[in-house]
Motif scaffolding. Structure first.
Motif, short mmCIF file in Angstrom:
data_model
loop_
_atom_site.label_atom_id
_atom_site.label_comp_id
_atom_site.label_asym_id
_atom_site.label_seq_id
_atom_site.Cartn_x
_atom_site.Cartn_y
_atom_site.Cartn_z
N VAL A 10 0.85 -1.18 0.00
CA VAL A 10 0.00 0.00 0.00
C VAL A 10 0.89 1.24 0.00
CG1 VAL A 10 -0.17 0.05 2.53
CG2 VAL A 10 -1.96 1.13 1.14
N LEU A 34 -9.22 -4.80 3.33
CA LEU A 34 -8.41 -4.60 2.13
C LEU A 34 -9.07 -3.61 1.17
CD1 LEU A 34 -7.27 -8.28 1.44
CD2 LEU A 34 -6.03 -6.47 2.67
N LYS A 38 -7.13 -0.09 0.15
CA LYS A 38 -6.79 0.33 -1.21
C LYS A 38 -7.58 1.58 -1.63
CE LYS A 38 -4.12 -1.54 -3.34
NZ LYS A 38 -2.64 -1.38 -3.35
N TYR A 39 -8.76 1.78 -1.06
CA TYR A 39 -9.50 3.01 -1.33
C TYR A 39 -8.73 4.23 -0.85
CZ TYR A 39 -12.96 6.71 -0.53
OH TYR A 39 -13.63 7.92 -0.49
N GLU A 41 -5.81 4.84 -1.19
CA GLU A 41 -4.82 5.22 -2.20
C GLU A 41 -5.42 6.10 -3.31
OE1 GLU A 41 -1.44 1.82 -2.46
OE2 GLU A 41 -3.34 1.32 -3.42
N ASN A 42 -6.73 6.31 -3.28
CA ASN A 42 -7.39 7.11 -4.32
C ASN A 42 -7.02 8.58 -4.13
OD1 ASN A 42 -9.30 8.74 -5.74
ND2 ASN A 42 -10.71 7.02 -5.83
N ASP A 186 -10.59 0.57 -5.61
CA ASP A 186 -9.56 -0.09 -6.42
C ASP A 186 -10.22 -1.11 -7.36
OD1 ASP A 186 -6.41 -0.72 -6.49
OD2 ASP A 186 -7.52 -2.61 -6.59
N PHE A 189 -9.37 -4.62 -5.70
CA PHE A 189 -9.81 -4.79 -4.31
C PHE A 189 -11.19 -4.16 -4.12
CE2 PHE A 189 -5.29 -5.40 -4.09
CZ PHE A 189 -5.12 -6.37 -3.12
#
Length: 249
Positions: A10, A34, A38-39, A41-42, A186, A189
């Motif tokens: 991540v 998860l 990963k959200y 990272e938006n 994501d 994910f």
């Protein structure tokens, strides 16, 4: 003891999250965590540096994954769970974020939390809505930890009909929420049964927006604002009086 290592990536960093199935459901990294991880990272929703210096608290943390992730991007993080989970959380902090501003703390929902120093800028959690008996205490804790500018992010996987009651109770207490569009998650994910919700406390309420889903079974907001799954099988919805029910669609 049957410790397991879960490698994850991540924000361009490699993590090794220690899992302990002997601790029950909290000792494992589940898919819902998860999806939220990963959200985060938006960059359109979370510009670089947006969490730096922000006070963040994770609820029902289990392994502590989400709190650790936010500590890596500069947040001041408190990771909370019941006493029996503290050792696992501290192990994961030491292994993955030894130089970050992050700590583990005990928290039982519904009990006094002034020792944690509320209010927080952000509350984050995943997979904590599944025992109806805990809903009143959880909502009380959300209120106790919040200030007018607090933003909450909740990952939720629909499993049982009685879980929907949480969102009705949340709305009744004055909280406002909206579902994050699947397009913002994501590409890998995500899962049709998992939704990420942005929640605001009563003092900072905003008009909720209904998400128009893509074809297929997925968590959506119904006309009354409660999450449900749209698919041509029995599904949980809120009836006209706000009570959970099951319909065929």
């Amino acid at each position: 003891m049957s410790l397991q290592m879960r490698p994850l990536e991540v924000f361009g960093q490699d993590l090794e999250i220690i899992q302990d199935p002997d601790l029950g459901t909290g000792g494992t990294v589940w898919d819902c965590s998860l999806v939220v991880m990963k959200y985060l990272e938006n960059h359109q929703h979370f510009p670089a540096g947006c969490f730096r210096g922000k006070r963040v608290i994770e609820l029902g943390a289990g392994t502590g994954l989400l709190g650790i992730v936010l500590s890596l991007v500069g947040a001041d993080v408190t990771i909370t769970d019941l006493p029996r989970m503290q050792h696992l959380i501290r192990q994961n902090i030491e292994k993955n974020a030894p130089n970050c501003n992050v700590r583990a703390a005990e928290l039982t929902w519904g009990e006094d939390c002034t020792h944690l120093g509320p209010p927080f800028d952000c509350i984050i959690a995943a997979d904590i809505v599944y025992w109806k008996e805990t809903f009143p205490a959880l909502i009380q804790t959300l209120k106790d930890l919040s200030g007018p500018e607090t933003v909450m992010y909740l990952g939720y996987e629909i499993r049982r009909p009685d879980e929907v009651e949480f969102f009705r109770m949340l709305r009744a207490e004055g909280f406002q929420y909206r579902k994050v569009p699947n397009s913002a998650l994501d590409e890998v994910f995500q899962d049709d049964a998992i939704g990420v919700f942005r929640i605001h406390p009563p003092a900072n309420a905003e008009v909720p927006r209904t998400y128009v889903p893509q074809p297929g079974p997925q968590v959506v907001l119904g006309p009354d604002g409660a999450p449900t799954v749209e698919m041509r099988v029995p599904q949980v919805v809120l009836g006209p009086e706000g009570a959970p029910t099951v319909e065929m669609r």
